[in-house]
Design a protein around this motif. Structure first.
Motif, PDB file in Angstrom:
ATOM      1  N   UNK A  22      -6.105  12.892  -1.196  1.00  0.00           N
ATOM      2  CA  UNK A  22      -6.598  11.536  -0.958  1.00  0.00           C
ATOM      3  C   UNK A  22      -5.597  10.640  -0.237  1.00  0.00           C
ATOM      4  N   UNK A  23      -4.392  11.128  -0.022  1.00  0.00           N
ATOM      5  CA  UNK A  23      -3.351  10.283   0.567  1.00  0.00           C
ATOM      6  C   UNK A  23      -3.704   9.829   1.986  1.00  0.00           C
ATOM      7  N   UNK A  24      -4.180  10.714   2.880  1.00  0.00           N
ATOM      8  CA  UNK A  24      -4.550  10.226   4.222  1.00  0.00           C
ATOM      9  C   UNK A  24      -5.618   9.137   4.191  1.00  0.00           C
ATOM     10  N   UNK A  47       0.701   8.614  -5.346  1.00  0.00           N
ATOM     11  CA  UNK A  47       0.177   7.907  -4.177  1.00  0.00           C
ATOM     12  C   UNK A  47       1.055   6.721  -3.789  1.00  0.00           C
ATOM     13  N   UNK A  48       1.697   6.113  -4.767  1.00  0.00           N
ATOM     14  CA  UNK A  48       2.479   4.898  -4.518  1.00  0.00           C
ATOM     15  C   UNK A  48       3.543   5.105  -3.453  1.00  0.00           C
ATOM     16  N   UNK A  49       4.297   6.191  -3.573  1.00  0.00           N
ATOM     17  CA  UNK A  49       5.431   6.396  -2.671  1.00  0.00           C
ATOM     18  C   UNK A  49       5.001   6.512  -1.209  1.00  0.00           C
ATOM     19  N   UNK A  50       3.984   7.319  -0.879  1.00  0.00           N
ATOM     20  CA  UNK A  50       3.547   7.347   0.525  1.00  0.00           C
ATOM     21  C   UNK A  50       3.072   5.981   1.030  1.00  0.00           C
ATOM     22  N   UNK A  51       2.419   5.210   0.168  1.00  0.00           N
ATOM     23  CA  UNK A  51       1.951   3.890   0.593  1.00  0.00           C
ATOM     24  C   UNK A  51       3.126   2.956   0.862  1.00  0.00           C
ATOM     25  N   UNK A  52       4.112   2.965  -0.026  1.00  0.00           N
ATOM     26  CA  UNK A  52       5.283   2.104   0.158  1.00  0.00           C
ATOM     27  C   UNK A  52       6.063   2.522   1.401  1.00  0.00           C
ATOM     28  N   UNK A  53       6.210   3.829   1.585  1.00  0.00           N
ATOM     29  CA  UNK A  53       6.941   4.327   2.754  1.00  0.00           C
ATOM     30  C   UNK A  53       6.245   3.953   4.059  1.00  0.00           C
TER      31      UNK A  53
END
Length: 251
Positions: A22-24, A47-53
């Motif tokens: 679901x990350x993309x 999911x948080x880390x990819x969004x913050x990055x």
């Protein structure tokens, strides 16, 4: 109100939960958002880390202090920043400052009972600015219920620093509450059993018409309902998930 003691498995959660399907989708959804974003039931930051990055101004909420401790350690190690709030989503009280709220990984289903579900939706509604959006994902009961058959299933075998973690479980019930027993067995490099743990879990199926009615009663407008993370329209017979896009109505 959640019914799962995630504190008891927080330090191993990332070993066996590696889903990224679901990350993309969420990275795409946050692109046009300029203001702060609220992630509910964020856990250890899958999911948080990819969004913050990617640049998101994120506030991460979870009811498990141990899961949030793991998330905070990851943020520190990577030199990232997010607001971290330990709270049950049903009792959440934050300013109406968020342009977008997300509740991923079908975790809304861990909120048991209509009263609690309505309380959670109302709490999210109050956190959004007028016109703010809420993306909430659930399993499609017609598909997911087929797996609730009482049969013990191997979830996976996962390498650890000292050997292997074997995770298995079974599910019973489903009208609407499912009881899930999840077993963790730790083996050393020679195959000797070192430790066993049991995580008792509950989640509730929420039908399409039930969620739609609750969301509208709170004050949300239904913007879209997807049936997959590639944004296919929801098909009640075939779609594995319900991805609700809601908007806080402006007066």
């Amino acid at each position: 109100m959640q019914h799962i003691d995630y504190n008891s498995i927080a330090e191993i959660y990332d070993v066996y939960v590696t889903a990224d399907y679901d990350i993309p989708f969420f990275l795409s959804e946050i692109k046009p958002v300029q203001g702060p974003i609220l992630e509910l039931m964020a856990g250890t930051g899958r999911l948080s880390l990819p969004l913050i990055e990617s640049g998101a101004k994120l506030t991460c909420v979870d009811s498990s202090s141990a899961m949030l401790d793991v998330l905070s350690q990851k943020l520190q190690q990577r030199g990232l920043h997010a607001e971290v709030v330990c709270s049950d989503v049903c009792q959440l009280s934050l300013p109406a400052a968020f342009d977008l709220a997300i509740l991923p990984f079908q975790a809304f289903m861990e909120i048991i009972g209509e009263e609690n579900q309505r309380a959670a939706l109302a709490a999210v509604f109050e956190c959004l600015v007028p016109g703010g959006r809420f993306i909430c994902t659930l399993h499609n009961p017609a598909i997911r219920r087929k797996q609730v058959d009482g049969l013990l299933r191997l979830i996976g075998q996962f390498p650890t620093e000292n050997g292997t973690l074997v995770v298995s479980g079974f599910e019973q019930g489903g009208n609407p509450v499912v009881s899930r027993q999840q077993f963790f067995e730790f083996f050393d490099s020679d195959g000797r059993l070192l430790e066993k743990r049991l995580l008792q879990m509950k989640f509730a199926f929420v039908e399409k018409h039930e969620f739609e009615q609750m969301a509208q009663d709170v004050g949300f407008r239904i913007v879209q309902l997807y049936g997959s993370y590639d944004r296919a329209p929801f098909d009640p017979v075939q779609s594995p998930v319900m991805i609700w896009v809601l908007e806080k109505r402006t007066i």
